[in-house]
Design a protein around this motif. Structure first.
Motif, mmCIF file in Angstrom:
data_model
loop_
_atom_site.group_PDB
_atom_site.id
_atom_site.type_symbol
_atom_site.label_atom_id
_atom_site.label_comp_id
_atom_site.label_asym_id
_atom_site.label_seq_id
_atom_site.Cartn_x
_atom_site.Cartn_y
_atom_site.Cartn_z
ATOM 1 N N ARG A 68 -6.622 -15.028 8.154
ATOM 2 C CA ARG A 68 -6.724 -15.454 6.758
ATOM 3 C C ARG A 68 -5.611 -14.815 5.905
ATOM 4 N N ARG A 69 -5.389 -13.499 6.131
ATOM 5 C CA ARG A 69 -4.347 -12.791 5.391
ATOM 6 C C ARG A 69 -2.967 -13.351 5.736
ATOM 7 N N LYS A 70 -2.777 -13.659 7.029
ATOM 8 C CA LYS A 70 -1.502 -14.228 7.483
ATOM 9 C C LYS A 70 -1.285 -15.595 6.833
ATOM 10 N N GLU A 87 2.638 -4.464 -3.584
ATOM 11 C CA GLU A 87 2.188 -3.338 -4.414
ATOM 12 C C GLU A 87 0.688 -3.143 -4.218
ATOM 13 N N GLY A 88 0.266 -1.898 -4.069
ATOM 14 C CA GLY A 88 -1.162 -1.599 -3.843
ATOM 15 C C GLY A 88 -1.539 -1.975 -2.422
ATOM 16 N N ILE A 89 -0.996 -1.247 -1.451
ATOM 17 C CA ILE A 89 -1.081 -1.683 -0.044
ATOM 18 C C ILE A 89 -2.411 -1.374 0.633
ATOM 19 N N GLY A 90 -3.227 -0.485 0.054
ATOM 20 C CA GLY A 90 -4.491 -0.126 0.705
ATOM 21 C C GLY A 90 -4.219 0.447 2.092
ATOM 22 N N LEU A 91 -4.871 -0.121 3.106
ATOM 23 C CA LEU A 91 -4.674 0.379 4.470
ATOM 24 C C LEU A 91 -3.399 -0.156 5.111
ATOM 25 N N LEU A 111 4.577 -0.509 -1.530
ATOM 26 C CA LEU A 111 4.432 0.476 -2.624
ATOM 27 C C LEU A 111 2.964 0.786 -2.907
ATOM 28 N N ASP A 112 2.689 2.064 -3.106
ATOM 29 C CA ASP A 112 1.351 2.478 -3.542
ATOM 30 C C ASP A 112 1.499 3.810 -4.276
ATOM 31 N N ASN A 113 0.604 4.078 -5.206
ATOM 32 C CA ASN A 113 0.715 5.370 -5.899
ATOM 33 C C ASN A 113 -0.240 6.410 -5.329
ATOM 34 N N HIS A 114 -0.915 6.085 -4.229
ATOM 35 C CA HIS A 114 -1.775 7.070 -3.574
ATOM 36 C C HIS A 114 -1.099 7.534 -2.281
ATOM 37 N N LEU A 116 -2.082 9.034 0.335
ATOM 38 C CA LEU A 116 -2.765 8.807 1.613
ATOM 39 C C LEU A 116 -2.495 7.415 2.166
ATOM 40 N N GLN A 117 -2.386 6.423 1.256
ATOM 41 C CA GLN A 117 -2.117 5.050 1.717
ATOM 42 C C GLN A 117 -0.722 4.991 2.325
ATOM 43 N N ILE A 118 0.207 5.734 1.703
ATOM 44 C CA ILE A 118 1.586 5.752 2.197
ATOM 45 C C ILE A 118 1.639 6.441 3.570
ATOM 46 N N SER A 138 4.884 5.246 -5.658
ATOM 47 C CA SER A 138 5.194 5.091 -7.080
ATOM 48 C C SER A 138 4.108 4.267 -7.771
ATOM 49 N N ASP A 139 4.175 4.274 -9.104
ATOM 50 C CA ASP A 139 3.291 3.408 -9.865
ATOM 51 C C ASP A 139 3.815 1.969 -9.754
ATOM 52 N N SER A 140 2.905 1.022 -9.930
ATOM 53 C CA SER A 140 3.279 -0.395 -9.782
ATOM 54 C C SER A 140 4.370 -0.834 -10.763
ATOM 55 N N SER A 141 4.535 -0.099 -11.869
ATOM 56 C CA SER A 141 5.515 -0.520 -12.872
ATOM 57 C C SER A 141 6.926 0.013 -12.600
ATOM 58 N N ILE A 155 0.549 -9.286 -3.874
ATOM 59 C CA ILE A 155 -0.383 -8.248 -4.357
ATOM 60 C C ILE A 155 -1.791 -8.718 -4.014
ATOM 61 N N CYS A 156 -2.471 -7.947 -3.174
ATOM 62 C CA CYS A 156 -3.786 -8.393 -2.710
ATOM 63 C C CYS A 156 -4.860 -7.400 -3.158
ATOM 64 N N ASP A 157 -5.767 -7.883 -3.983
ATOM 65 C CA ASP A 157 -6.896 -7.051 -4.443
ATOM 66 C C ASP A 157 -6.470 -5.735 -5.075
HETATM 67 C C1 LIG Z 1 -8.310 -2.322 -3.120
HETATM 68 S S1 LIG Z 1 -6.858 -1.504 -2.628
HETATM 69 C C2 LIG Z 1 -5.813 -2.783 -2.053
HETATM 70 C C3 LIG Z 1 -6.169 -3.346 -0.762
HETATM 71 C C4 LIG Z 1 -5.022 -3.939 0.038
HETATM 72 N N1 LIG Z 1 -3.967 -4.529 -0.754
HETATM 73 C C5 LIG Z 1 -5.601 -4.960 0.974
HETATM 74 O O1 LIG Z 1 -5.226 -6.096 0.868
HETATM 75 O O2 LIG Z 1 -6.420 -4.634 1.819
HETATM 76 C C6 LIG Z 1 -6.013 -1.165 -4.144
HETATM 77 C C7 LIG Z 1 -4.747 -0.363 -3.916
HETATM 78 O O3 LIG Z 1 -4.025 -0.302 -5.133
HETATM 79 C C8 LIG Z 1 -3.487 1.012 -5.244
HETATM 80 N N2 LIG Z 1 -3.203 1.284 -6.645
HETATM 81 C C9 LIG Z 1 -4.084 1.481 -7.666
HETATM 82 N N3 LIG Z 1 -3.427 1.728 -8.810
HETATM 83 C C10 LIG Z 1 -2.103 1.663 -8.526
HETATM 84 C C11 LIG Z 1 -0.915 1.819 -9.303
HETATM 85 N N4 LIG Z 1 -0.958 2.079 -10.600
HETATM 86 N N5 LIG Z 1 0.284 1.686 -8.687
HETATM 87 C C12 LIG Z 1 0.349 1.419 -7.350
HETATM 88 N N6 LIG Z 1 -0.739 1.252 -6.570
HETATM 89 C C13 LIG Z 1 -1.954 1.382 -7.140
HETATM 90 C C14 LIG Z 1 -4.586 1.901 -4.671
HETATM 91 O O4 LIG Z 1 -4.082 3.167 -4.297
HETATM 92 C C15 LIG Z 1 -5.035 1.049 -3.480
HETATM 93 O O5 LIG Z 1 -4.290 1.340 -2.325
#
Ligand SMILES: C[S@@+](CC[C@H](N)C(=O)[O-])C[C@H]1O[C@@H](n2cnc3c(N)ncnc32)[C@H](O)[C@@H]1O
Length: 214
Positions: A68-70, A87-91, A111-114, A116-118, A138-141, A155-157
């Protein structure tokens, strides 16, 4: 009698205690970093959910159905040789799938600002010997990428979590090639009207498609 019961269940007791302590430590590390990098505190419900989320996330990852993601990545226009920003890569599942689609000539920016995700995606790509993923903490901006350098942004979720949505949209516009595409997928957010309004407000993007189920 009591000693018998203890002997029988001692191993199980220590295994469960080990899992509990492991999850507790992970949760504490995750939350400390979240407070440090996301600079916000949530309600107690959020903190409790993190504790239970780790095993669920791992389970979700193992049982994830990447087709589905693909499908979404291909639908967003991603092709071999493309440069891709997420941006916001999660796992990190989508960047890994995307790296296969773009191939050796393509480039993936994750890119992610956490941190641990990186770290997690760094480990996952090392294990899979993926060489075309570049990680950005980094931050998304603020992507630190060159103007007009990206073909596909995905950008997913995560968009709903970004605190500075307006500057994020402007930054995405800056790095996107004129013929490039931005896909925002919100699988866990019920109403995505707000997301569309924010994008429209900037007058930078043209809406090509909105999924009828969103
Ligand atoms: C729900 S997870 C995303 C899940 C992932 N994209 C997926 O498809 O499975 C949200 C992600 O956004 C990141 N995030 C939240 N605020 C952020 C920001 N200001 N800049 C960059 N990443 C951010 C979180 O660290 C987290 O990894």
């Amino acid at each position: 009698m009591q000693a018998d019961v203890w002997q029988k269940y001692e191993v199980l007791f220590w295994v469960l205690t080990g899992i509990f302590v492991y999850l507790l430590i992970l949760t504490i590390i995750y939350l400390v970093l979240k407070i440090a990098f996301h600079k916000k505190l949530g309600g107690i419900g959020l903190y409790l959910s993190y504790f239970f989320m780790f095993p669920l996330l791992l389970l979700g990852e193992i049982t994830a159905y990447p087709r589905r993601r693909k499908m979404w990545l291909i639908r967003s226009g991603l092709k071999e040789g493309h440069s891709y920003l997420e941006e916001g890569i999660g796992l990190g599942t989508s960047p890994i799938l995307a790296s296969r689609i773009v191939g050796a000539k393509g480039r993936i920016y994750a890119l992610d600002n956490h941190p641990l995700q990186i770290i997690l995606l760094s480990l996952r790509s090392k294990i899979r010997r993926i060489k075309n993923i570049k990680l950005i903490l980094s931050d998304s901006s603020k992507t630190y990428l060159e103007d007009n350098s990206i073909d596909t942004i995905f950008i997913c979720d995560a968009f709903h979590e970004f605190p500075d949505k307006r500057n994020t949209v402007m930054e995405l516009y800056r790095v996107l090639k004129p013929e490039g595409s931005l896909t925002i997928l919100e699988e866990t957010v019920r109403n995505t009207n707000n997301t569309q309004k924010i994008i429209e407000y900037t007058k930078l993007f043209k809406l090509i498609e909105r999924d009828k189920n969103s």
